[in-house]
Design an enzyme around this catalytic site. Structure first.
Site, PDB file in Angstrom:
ATOM      1  N   ARG A 121      73.558  18.869  16.629  1.00 56.28           N
ATOM      2  CA  ARG A 121      74.310  17.668  17.038  1.00 56.28           C
ATOM      3  C   ARG A 121      74.562  17.725  18.534  1.00 56.28           C
ATOM      4  O   ARG A 121      75.129  18.699  19.040  1.00 56.28           O
ATOM      5  CB  ARG A 121      75.639  17.562  16.283  1.00 56.28           C
ATOM      6  CG  ARG A 121      76.219  16.118  16.307  1.00 56.28           C
ATOM      7  CD  ARG A 121      77.623  16.032  15.710  1.00 56.28           C
ATOM      8  NE  ARG A 121      78.558  16.776  16.528  1.00 56.28           N
ATOM      9  CZ  ARG A 121      79.585  17.482  16.063  1.00 56.28           C
ATOM     10  NH1 ARG A 121      79.837  17.521  14.781  1.00 56.28           N
ATOM     11  NH2 ARG A 121      80.370  18.137  16.892  1.00 56.28           N
ATOM     12  N   GLU A 136      78.316  18.871  24.848  1.00 55.53           N
ATOM     13  CA  GLU A 136      77.664  20.127  24.463  1.00 55.53           C
ATOM     14  C   GLU A 136      76.593  19.844  23.445  1.00 55.53           C
ATOM     15  O   GLU A 136      76.580  18.796  22.800  1.00 55.53           O
ATOM     16  CB  GLU A 136      78.670  21.140  23.905  1.00 55.53           C
ATOM     17  CG  GLU A 136      79.313  20.691  22.618  1.00 55.53           C
ATOM     18  CD  GLU A 136      79.971  21.813  21.826  1.00 55.53           C
ATOM     19  OE1 GLU A 136      79.651  22.997  22.052  1.00 55.53           O
ATOM     20  OE2 GLU A 136      80.785  21.503  20.953  1.00 55.53           O
ATOM     21  N   ASN A 138      75.155  21.368  19.970  1.00 50.65           N
ATOM     22  CA  ASN A 138      75.539  22.298  18.898  1.00 50.65           C
ATOM     23  C   ASN A 138      74.336  22.658  18.045  1.00 50.65           C
ATOM     24  O   ASN A 138      73.646  21.778  17.538  1.00 50.65           O
ATOM     25  CB  ASN A 138      76.585  21.643  17.991  1.00 50.65           C
ATOM     26  CG  ASN A 138      77.846  21.250  18.753  1.00 50.65           C
ATOM     27  OD1 ASN A 138      78.676  22.089  19.052  1.00 50.65           O
ATOM     28  ND2 ASN A 138      77.978  19.966  19.075  1.00 50.65           N
ATOM     29  N   SER A 143      79.422  19.577  11.904  1.00 53.27           N
ATOM     30  CA  SER A 143      80.148  18.963  10.794  1.00 53.27           C
ATOM     31  C   SER A 143      80.273  17.451  10.948  1.00 53.27           C
ATOM     32  O   SER A 143      79.870  16.874  11.946  1.00 53.27           O
ATOM     33  CB  SER A 143      81.524  19.604  10.660  1.00 53.27           C
ATOM     34  OG  SER A 143      82.196  19.522  11.885  1.00 53.27           O
ATOM     35  N   LYS A 311      77.079  27.934  25.610  1.00 55.11           N
ATOM     36  CA  LYS A 311      77.341  27.092  26.783  1.00 55.11           C
ATOM     37  C   LYS A 311      76.633  27.604  28.023  1.00 55.11           C
ATOM     38  O   LYS A 311      76.293  26.839  28.924  1.00 55.11           O
ATOM     39  CB  LYS A 311      78.847  26.965  26.970  1.00 55.11           C
ATOM     40  CG  LYS A 311      79.364  25.903  26.001  1.00 55.11           C
ATOM     41  CD  LYS A 311      80.703  26.122  25.424  1.00 55.11           C
ATOM     42  CE  LYS A 311      81.024  25.012  24.445  1.00 55.11           C
ATOM     43  NZ  LYS A 311      81.358  25.465  23.106  1.00 55.11           N
ATOM     44  N   LYS A 368      84.742  26.877  30.308  1.00 55.77           N
ATOM     45  CA  LYS A 368      84.386  27.145  28.907  1.00 55.77           C
ATOM     46  C   LYS A 368      83.836  28.557  28.714  1.00 55.77           C
ATOM     47  O   LYS A 368      82.944  28.981  29.421  1.00 55.77           O
ATOM     48  CB  LYS A 368      83.313  26.158  28.428  1.00 55.77           C
ATOM     49  CG  LYS A 368      83.717  24.697  28.491  1.00 55.77           C
ATOM     50  CD  LYS A 368      82.655  23.813  27.844  1.00 55.77           C
ATOM     51  CE  LYS A 368      83.043  22.349  27.929  1.00 55.77           C
ATOM     52  NZ  LYS A 368      82.049  21.485  27.270  1.00 55.77           N
ATOM     53  N   GLU A 372      82.332  28.638  20.005  1.00 55.22           N
ATOM     54  CA  GLU A 372      82.165  27.366  19.320  1.00 55.22           C
ATOM     55  C   GLU A 372      83.392  27.056  18.482  1.00 55.22           C
ATOM     56  O   GLU A 372      84.134  27.954  18.127  1.00 55.22           O
ATOM     57  CB  GLU A 372      80.962  27.433  18.361  1.00 55.22           C
ATOM     58  CG  GLU A 372      79.646  27.781  19.008  1.00 55.22           C
ATOM     59  CD  GLU A 372      79.276  26.815  20.105  1.00 55.22           C
ATOM     60  OE1 GLU A 372      79.458  25.600  19.913  1.00 55.22           O
ATOM     61  OE2 GLU A 372      78.841  27.267  21.172  1.00 55.22           O
ATOM     62  N   GLY A 373      83.557  25.784  18.175  1.00 58.85           N
ATOM     63  CA  GLY A 373      84.490  25.438  17.117  1.00 58.85           C
ATOM     64  C   GLY A 373      85.868  24.989  17.557  1.00 58.85           C
ATOM     65  O   GLY A 373      86.738  24.781  16.726  1.00 58.85           O
ATOM     66  N   ARG A 454      83.860  10.531  16.942  1.00 55.21           N
ATOM     67  CA  ARG A 454      85.192  11.131  16.765  1.00 55.21           C
ATOM     68  C   ARG A 454      86.070  10.655  17.899  1.00 55.21           C
ATOM     69  O   ARG A 454      85.600  10.519  19.031  1.00 55.21           O
ATOM     70  CB  ARG A 454      85.106  12.655  16.847  1.00 55.21           C
ATOM     71  CG  ARG A 454      84.618  13.330  15.600  1.00 55.21           C
ATOM     72  CD  ARG A 454      84.447  14.813  15.831  1.00 55.21           C
ATOM     73  NE  ARG A 454      83.567  15.067  16.963  1.00 55.21           N
ATOM     74  CZ  ARG A 454      83.425  16.234  17.557  1.00 55.21           C
ATOM     75  NH1 ARG A 454      84.140  17.275  17.177  1.00 55.21           N
ATOM     76  NH2 ARG A 454      82.585  16.377  18.554  1.00 55.21           N
TER      77      ARG A 454
HETATM   78  P1  ADP Z   1      83.688  23.408  21.301  1.00 49.99           P
HETATM   79  O1  ADP Z   1      82.520  24.315  21.156  1.00 49.99           O
HETATM   80  O2  ADP Z   1      84.989  24.103  21.204  1.00 49.99           O
HETATM   81  O3  ADP Z   1      83.564  22.188  20.437  1.00 49.99           O
HETATM   82  P2  ADP Z   1      83.321  21.562  23.542  1.00 49.99           P
HETATM   83  O4  ADP Z   1      82.457  21.839  24.694  1.00 49.99           O
HETATM   84  O5  ADP Z   1      82.808  20.549  22.575  1.00 49.99           O
HETATM   85  O6  ADP Z   1      83.650  22.939  22.825  1.00 49.99           O
HETATM   86  O7  ADP Z   1      84.755  21.098  24.069  1.00 49.99           O
HETATM   87  C1  ADP Z   1      85.808  20.743  23.184  1.00 49.99           C
HETATM   88  C2  ADP Z   1      86.373  19.373  23.540  1.00 49.99           C
HETATM   89  O8  ADP Z   1      86.810  19.347  24.900  1.00 49.99           O
HETATM   90  C3  ADP Z   1      85.362  18.248  23.435  1.00 49.99           C
HETATM   91  O9  ADP Z   1      85.284  17.754  22.124  1.00 49.99           O
HETATM   92  C4  ADP Z   1      85.910  17.233  24.426  1.00 49.99           C
HETATM   93  O10 ADP Z   1      86.930  16.456  23.831  1.00 49.99           O
HETATM   94  C5  ADP Z   1      86.541  18.091  25.498  1.00 49.99           C
HETATM   95  N1  ADP Z   1      85.569  18.314  26.617  1.00 49.99           N
HETATM   96  C6  ADP Z   1      84.696  19.332  26.729  1.00 49.99           C
HETATM   97  N2  ADP Z   1      83.953  19.217  27.855  1.00 49.99           N
HETATM   98  C7  ADP Z   1      84.366  18.103  28.482  1.00 49.99           C
HETATM   99  C8  ADP Z   1      84.008  17.451  29.708  1.00 49.99           C
HETATM  100  N3  ADP Z   1      83.064  17.936  30.510  1.00 49.99           N
HETATM  101  N4  ADP Z   1      84.673  16.316  30.038  1.00 49.99           N
HETATM  102  C9  ADP Z   1      85.639  15.817  29.224  1.00 49.99           C
HETATM  103  N5  ADP Z   1      86.030  16.386  28.084  1.00 49.99           N
HETATM  104  C10 ADP Z   1      85.416  17.523  27.693  1.00 49.99           C
HETATM  105 MG    MG Z   2      82.425  20.519  20.564  1.00 50.33          MG
END
Ligand code: ADP
Ligand code: MG
Length: 478
Positions: A121, A136, A138, A143, A311, A368, A372-373, A454
């Site tokens: 995804r 990101e 995945n 899910s 990442k 970051k 994950e998760g 979402r």
């Molecule tokens: P995880 O692996 O924990 O899902 P993500 O990279 O998806 O990590 O980050 C978690 C949440 O943080 C995302 O669902 C989003 O809401 C917010 N986020 C992450 N990166 C960004 C970004 N570059 N700009 C804005 N919001 C972000």
């Molecule tokens: Mg995420």
């Protein structure tokens, strides 16, 4: 763009009850905390679909097969990827390091399955209102492919029944403005393709699928919708085990994986657990992961495919010279358009720049780790203080990402029995499925597999639905 429907408070209350009852009747549900198995709640949802521009939606869908292909090629470029993972393992010996150890051990023992199944995804937000920018990619345990079509059907039902109109007389949205995700069908199809290629390109329905799930999974209905589709359309049985239960309930005979009780042969191990250190509370769980890897069943995903989704790899790919190793010029451009700037935090010139930016303008960034998760990132003003708690040589384990600036909409959320109207921001996820040969990158099957929206409160940094930060949403296309 149409505004959100305006309803009297009486009609809004009525809408809430309609949405709750439709959810319970049709499986748009989750378990509450500390649940008993007979006891569900409506999943947290928006009452109205959120506007998304058609052009952005189509762009995100069109690009998915290229993303699938890109990650299959990274995994196919084994020498390079393994070298990267080795370095990541040094910063994260307890998790990445242990997964990498299992990968090596399986390789030595020779029970290695070259075919790999990816249910991926790619997550995006709209930047400045129009362009999709990737959050990101995945590669493990994605899910909400099971619940996404359900909320689309709910919004369609509310629209068709006139409930979005204050006089209950007309459809507020044109039917084609409310797309329905194909993710249940397409994710199940992807898993069935894993079964097909396991069985030398035959639709053998005697082999089964093994779902590896978390204990006390609250989101099991999301997974069940995929299982029901597997059985109904593809005549494939599925089993569910936690990592803890795996050793007792499976056995390896020759190089094949079987369920002990029935001696059903497993063609695909589908991980909906195992993506974070919390999934391995004891050695039994690590032994289980080894058992699941050390046989010819096709893994979704394989360890190496799982780790390609870290990442750090995402950051490396934002450098054009790296991307063009895997894609032609045209697709490099298409993919690059979806990137925001991501910096390494190492001793390279870019890394040195990032270390300065993290202290001088943290409000523009998210930091970051390789996790994950949800719940792991450090946002904005928290970044400098956090970095100071670490030894500088460990900063390299992080990446620094520019914040995307998504549009804000006022939607209405129901969570349990609470209803509140608030500013929200949305994240579009596009699913993709791929079967490929890890040893040479040869692609057998590559498809776009539906979508998910979402949303979360505009004031909250994180967006996880299961984690309690967000909700499942639908799309109004304009
Ligand atoms: P995880 O692996 O924990 O899902 P993500 O990279 O998806 O990590 O980050 C978690 C949440 O943080 C995302 O669902 C989003 O809401 C917010 N986020 C992450 N990166 C960004 C970004 N570059 N700009 C804005 N919001 C972000
Ligand atoms: Mg995420």
């Amino acid at each position: 763009m149409k505004p959100f429907p305006q309803l009297s408070s009486e009609n809004l209350e009525d809408l809430k009850v309609k949405a709750q009852q439709w959810s319970l009747a049709n499986g748009l549900v989750m378990y509450p905390p500390d649940f008993q198995t007979f006891n569900v709640s409506n999943a947290p949802i928006t009452l109205f679909p959120t506007p998304i521009p058609k052009t952005a939606f189509e762009q995100a869908q069109l690009i998915q097969q290229t993303y699938n292909e890109l990650y299959s090629k990274i995994v196919g470029d084994k020498e390079w990827l393994i070298n990267e993972i080795k370095q990541l393992s040094q910063f994260d010996p307890e998790f990445t390091g242990r997964l990498f150890e299992i990968y090596n051990k399986v390789n030595e023992q020779g029970n290695f399955q070259p075919l790999s199944l990816g249910i991926f995804r790619s997550d995006y937000m709209l930047h400045d209102g129009k362009d999709i920018k990737q959050i990101e990619f995945n590669t493990v345990s994605v899910s909400f492919g099971g619940l996404s079509p359900k909320i689309n059907e709910l919004h369609t039902y509310l629209n068709d029944s006139g409930s979005y109109d204050n006089d209950y007389s007309y459809q507020y949205y044109d039917p084609e403005e409310l797309p329905v995700s194909s993710s249940i069908k397409k994710i199940a199809e992807g898993i069935s393709k894993g079964n097909y290629y396991y069985n030398d390109e035959t639709d053998n329905t005697k082999t089964s699928i093994l779902f590896i799930v978390q204990p006390n999974e609250r989101n099991s209905f999301d997974q069940r919708h995929i299982e029901y589709e597997l059985l109904k359309t593809h005549k494939l049985k599925s089993y569910r085990l936690t990592l803890e239960e795996t050793i007792e309930n499976t056995t390896i005979n020759g190089d094949k994986l079987y369920m002990k009780k029935t001696m059903d042969e497993i063609s695909v191990v589908y991980y909906r657990s195992g993506y974070g250190p919390g999934d391995y509370p004891n050695e039994k769980c690590w032994d289980a992961r080894f058992q699941l890897e050390n046989n010819k069943a096709i893994k979704c995903p394989s360890i190496i495919t799982q780790l390609s989704g870290t990442k750090k790899i995402q950051q490396i790919l934002t450098e054009k010279s790296n991307l063009s190793k895997y894609l032609n010029e045209e697709t490099v451009d298409e993919i690059s358009k979806t990137f925001v700037k991501i910096y390494p935090m190492d001793n390279s010139p870019e890394g040195e720049k990032a270390k300065k930016l993290a202290f001088e303008q943290p409000e523009n960034f998210v930091l970051k780790p390789q996790r994950e998760g949800g719940g792991n990132n450090i946002y904005k003003e928290d970044i400098p203080g956090f970095l100071k708690t670490l030894d500088e040589k460990n900063w390299e384990a992080y990446i620094l990402m520019e914040l995307i600036n998504p549009p804000v909409h006022k939607n209405t959320i129901i969570r349990n029995n609470d209803i509140f109207t608030n500013d929200i921001i949305s994240e579009l996820g596009i699913f993709g499925s791929i079967v490929f040969d890890e040893t040479n990158g040869d692609i057998k099957y590559n498809e776009y597999s539906g979508w998910l929206l979402r949303s979360k409160l505009a004031t909250s940094n994180e967006g996880g639905v299961a984690a309690g930060f967000g909700c499942v949403d639908g799309i109004y296309l304009y």
